[in-house]
Enzyme design. Sequence first.
Site, PDB file in Angstrom:
ATOM      1  N   CYS A  79       0.847  -1.206   0.000  1.00 34.89           N
ATOM      2  CA  CYS A  79       0.000   0.000   0.000  1.00 34.89           C
ATOM      3  C   CYS A  79       0.879   1.252   0.000  1.00 34.89           C
ATOM      4  CB  CYS A  79      -0.919  -0.028   1.224  1.00 34.89           C
ATOM      5  SG  CYS A  79      -1.839   1.494   1.501  1.00 34.89           S
ATOM      6  N   CYS A  82      -0.043   3.956   2.507  1.00 33.97           N
ATOM      7  CA  CYS A  82       0.350   3.547   3.857  1.00 33.97           C
ATOM      8  C   CYS A  82       1.797   3.946   4.141  1.00 33.97           C
ATOM      9  CB  CYS A  82       0.211   2.037   4.016  1.00 33.97           C
ATOM     10  SG  CYS A  82      -1.470   1.402   3.867  1.00 33.97           S
TER      11      CYS A  82
END
Length: 324
Positions: A79, A82
């Site tokens: 991700c 993230c």
Amino acid sequence: MQPRNMSMSGVVDLAAVKAAQEAKAKAEQARAEAARNGGAGAVSPADLVIDVDEARFESDILQRSTEVPVVIDFWAEWCEPCKQLGPVLERLAVEYNGRFLLAKIDVDANQMLMQQFGIQGIPAVFAVVAGQPIPLFQGAAGEAQIRETLDQLVQVAEQRFGLTGLVVDPEAEPGAAKAAPAAPAGPHDAALEAAVRALDAGDLAGAVQAYKNVLSDDPANTEAKLGLAQAELLQRVQNADPQRVRQDAAEKPDDAQAQIAAADLDLVGGHVEDAFGRLIDTVRRTAGDDRDAVRLRLLELFEVVGGDDPRVVAARRALARALF
């Protein structure tokens, strides 16, 4: 543990009122137990960011949340957002100096936790305060927004649950994290616990009286003021017929009492802006005693939500414009 959506603003139904009160009581019990066991040391800055898995969720998050607000960062290696958000949260955890603990959970390795929190996408950030899960935000967020959210979180944790965070010592050895010193029991704990017991029993009148007992001795007691406002709201709507109340409000737009009753239902249902807007519009349309009754009820609902909530701040400005 099944997370529930809870508002930090205090707009709750009866079950959530009881949950918040019970969570505070559990937090106080945990701190008292830590004090009896001689706990209460300082933590290293390195202990403010921890990796958590399903096996350690209860000990590292649920139990720790009785000492300090725990912010959970759900992330994954693949991700990209993230990877941008994570370092910001880690830096802020150190900067906030023990006001919250950051727990990082890899969703790929902890699918059950992801499902329990109802997460549809990552990054997703939650908090757990005194055992109660609170959704914060999902997706990428700017640092200013993150700071605002964290400021509100630590304020709510301190004012409503008595969690003042951890003591941080740069010289402390990493891995020896303990709770901050337990706060001494307050002079009104017994009366506040009586209010919780009354809520448990569905005795709203008893809860109202218990909070009033505290406020008679300590008019500035924040917990009692919030609890009283919530309990009185729930008491007012307890036996209401929602269909009849809403029909009356629709048919009588200038009837102060009809609009007040509908606003109570709006707020209990979580429709904060609707409740505030309804009463502000009614202030504009009424005069004299009716107008004053609407204004006073609106101020009471502000207490339920919390004066620092941005919806309350905006509504106060709108009320001032309506009045003057």
